[in-house]
Design a protein around this motif. Sequence first.
Motif, mmCIF file in Angstrom:
data_model
loop_
_atom_site.group_PDB
_atom_site.id
_atom_site.type_symbol
_atom_site.label_atom_id
_atom_site.label_comp_id
_atom_site.label_asym_id
_atom_site.label_seq_id
_atom_site.Cartn_x
_atom_site.Cartn_y
_atom_site.Cartn_z
ATOM 1 N N TYR A 1 39.912 45.459 63.984
ATOM 2 C CA TYR A 1 38.882 45.444 62.859
ATOM 3 C C TYR A 1 39.501 46.755 61.814
ATOM 4 O O TYR A 1 39.396 46.698 60.587
ATOM 5 N N ALA B 1 38.829 39.689 61.947
ATOM 6 C CA ALA B 1 39.113 40.735 63.093
ATOM 7 C C ALA B 1 38.413 40.080 64.294
ATOM 8 O O ALA B 1 38.900 40.409 65.532
ATOM 9 N N ASN B 2 37.261 39.735 64.016
ATOM 10 C CA ASN B 2 36.518 39.172 65.194
ATOM 11 C C ASN B 2 37.182 37.996 65.999
ATOM 12 O O ASN B 2 37.386 38.187 67.186
ATOM 13 N N THR C 1 35.774 40.991 58.565
ATOM 14 C CA THR C 1 35.145 41.085 59.772
ATOM 15 C C THR C 1 35.222 39.797 60.660
ATOM 16 O O THR C 1 35.552 39.738 61.915
#
Length: 353
Positions: free
Chosen positions: A128, A154-155, A151
């Motif tokens: 993240y 990164a998730n 997000t």
Amino acid sequence: MEEIYEKPFQSLMFLIRDWSYPYEHPYGLEGGRSFLEKRLQVKQTQHEELQNVRKHIHSCFSSIGCFLLPHPGLKVATNPHFDGRLGDIDDEFQKQLVCLVPALLSAENLVEKEIGGAMVTCRDLLHYFKAYMKIYQGEDLPHPKSMLQATAEANNLAAVAGAKDLYNKSMEQVCGGDKPYIAPAELERRHSNLRQVSVCQFRSVKKMGGDEFCRRYQDQLEAELDLAFSNFTKHNEGKNLFSAARTPATLLLLVLFMYLASLLTGFLGVSAVATLCNLLMGVALTALCLWAYTKYSGEFRQLGSAIDTVAETLWEQVLLKLFEMARSRVWLGGLLPAPRARLASNNNVKKKN
């Protein structure tokens, strides 16, 4: 991102220091809450971008708060030698700090970090941070939609890292450093099973971005798993004793063949061919000595790799084919019936009588 139905972040706290209007909004959480409600009101007279920011910020965070802090005092602001002594800080600032710190760090306010409804580990948090650093590298502040995009990226990267880590740990149990050599067919079968398990692990993790967005990261995971399998295959092949001894065995066989060929051609009087065989035998012996030195000392690794490549080519293209031909001839010779001796018939005996 229309595919995101849950708020990705838990809480957002605005900390405003040097608040100079306590008569409008008092210091602390209550004053900050009333100030924030006023600031985040959506009005038709506002610019469309400002309205979108106020709408999107509520869709990004589960809870939004604000804390108003007073000025810490002139001694803090004007004294270049200020070293953090409480006596130099205004009493009102210290009083509000006593309220702020427990609101942030007390046990009942500390919760497990979640993003997109999934728990975040330290390794996930690193992904993240990397994603957010990319969007903050520009001069302009990112839009909330850009934050959601980062997000989601990164998730998915965190889900890829978790699935890949599961695969690597499982494969280490199969053919790790202290594990014995395993047959290539069995290793590939284990790889197929663990690859499927890792992909299922990736799919089971709650992710953001929708199916099409997540499919790209699943393809990335599958490519990385195949690359990891090739590394495990090379590592496992290095444990094969015959594979490790292939180069010296090939060179020794070449020396033996050239020696026998030189004796035979010398006996037959073909001196030119005998000389060539002796030359090739010397080259093979020199290569064997150089190969042994590179493996013992660790120096001239490129030379050792070149000798391994030549020896492997000789083994696969020449020696292995000769062995196959010899084995097939011996096998066929065992299957062919031996010629039977003819027995004298009674008719022939009678004719002689």
